[in-house]
Write an enzyme that holds these catalytic residues in place. Structure first.
Site: not given
Lengths: 274, 274
Positions: B19-20, B52, B82-83, B160, B192-194
């Site tokens: 992922d990023s 993103g 990660c999308n 975050e 989005c994985t967040h």
């Protein structure tokens, strides 16, 4: 020699300006207004943006690569138009480069100390800038002062989303600013080049006696001084240019950059960084 | 051979997940819970985070570099957790790699189509994911459906910052979600994985009949299927491990990563990417 006027040397080489992304355009804009005869080259490291959340080592590495690119373009002076990069990379770049290097933190700090009467100065910036304590150290190098720092990680995305005038932004500003207001500051340093776009909403939420320090203006003043002292000013006899380079997404840079820069951004080139 | 059980091949090589930054840890967490015998290697590209806002070319370049690192570590399967990277880099990685590569978009799309009754599906994600139209295309490949997309660039910084339960986040969620609710969607994909960390505040602001699709779970299901089909499941006889690598700021990864991962993140190594 043609390049001498009244014993004063002229240098029409460009000034190099860099930032992690768009924010430094507020600095470039101020330099372009104050020194319209100067050729300017801007580099926005949009492949790594934002710097504010990156480590010191990473920011130094990125900065060195960008500076090598600018030096290839024969810049006569370099402006680090980014608070995080100024905090982390200025000392090492000043040591290793032959051309003068100016960051945004020293000029902003000087201006703040000059303005503050009660010696209570607030500083807002990214996580990286605040954690570096760069303003705290720089201000106290000039004069012993109480410096209160506040990281505002949501300000950059808010500005980039274009929500500079919304109720939500107002609430976020209040939340971040409150602890500083409680300290009775009389001066507030905008320690990130994105923040001048939040000036109005910031002004709405602080007492009128608090002075906002925009480091773009302070830095421009410093650039002018150094060019003067070192006889590096341009005379405008060579074709005047503004050039823009990025490490990613030139199209987006053109569109969003418009909000940060006073003129149209006509040509943006993408450079592959290693 | 020891590695055969009832004619079924066993493979104890690790699964590579990237992922990023931190977000993909929600996917790793789901995989670890469902497949506790598997060894897992995670790579967070924290030097380039967030993806993103980056261009397709840049995200493909970053993804290829990470994948080369994972292949060196003998991974048997790769999950693009990660999308944005799934949207941009999955097709090219699937074409060029010998190991199976699974993104988060196809599993999330399948799950959404399976659940939606009125064929009105909302998708929220980063600017990159939304602009790629990846969910829109993938969902419509499975079944002709009305897909309504909304980019939510403030969600990642809000998560975050840790403001997952604040009044401000609530207002921002309302602002982003409103246009989707107006379309009468019955399914909402967290693209989005967040975003799983915003599940509670999202649920507060949507009708109870709208189903939230968390692609971490859907992707885990797909991983399990592929390992099964290709006889790649681990038997846990080799020492079980979870490894974490980042391209910047391992210390920060450990601290913030904790919010995204169900277990303690004990050891994070920094890798220099070129």
């Amino acid at each position: 020699m043609q390049n001498k006027q009244k014993n004063k040397k002229i240098n029409n080489n460009p000034i190099g300006i860099f930032d992690s992304g768009f924010g430094g355009l507020t600095v470039m804009s101020a330099i372009n207004k104050a020194l319209p005869l100067e050729n300017l080259i801007y580099f926005g490291d949009t492949a790594h943006v934002p710097y504010g959340t990156k480590s010191k080592d990473a920011v130094i590495k990125f900065s060195k690569e960008i500076v090598a690119f600018l030096i290839e373009h024969k810049v006569k002076l370099i402006v680090i138009a980014c608070n995080t990069a100024s905090a982390f990379a200025l000392p090492i770049l000043q040591k290793t480069l032959k051309v003068p290097v100016i960051g945004v933190i020293e000029p902003g700090s000087k201006a703040a100390v000059h303005v503050s009467k009660n010696k209570k100065i607030g500083v807002i910036g990214t996580e990286g800038t605040v954690q570096s304590g760069a303003y705290l150290k720089e201000i106290n190098k000039i004069k012993k002062t109480n410096v209160y720092q506040q990281a505002c990680p949501l300000f950059v995305p808010l500005v980039e989303e274009g929500w500079t005038n919304s109720e939500i932004t107002n609430s976020i500003v209040q939340k971040y600013i409150k602890p500083l207001l409680n300290k009775n500051i009389d001066t507030l340093v905008l320690g990130c080049t994105h923040y001048p776009l939040l000036r109005k909403v910031l002004e709405k939420n602080i007492n009128k006696n608090i002075v906002l320090i925009d480091s773009a203006k302070a830095t421009t003043h410093e650039v002018k001084n150094v060019l003067n002292q070192k006889s590096l000013l341009a005379d405008g006899k060579q074709k005047n240019f503004l050039k823009f380079y990025v490490s990613d997404n030139p199209k987006k840079f053109k569109t969003i950059g418009r909000r940060f820069f006073s003129k149209k951004i006509s040509d943006v080139k993408k450079i592959e960084m290693e």
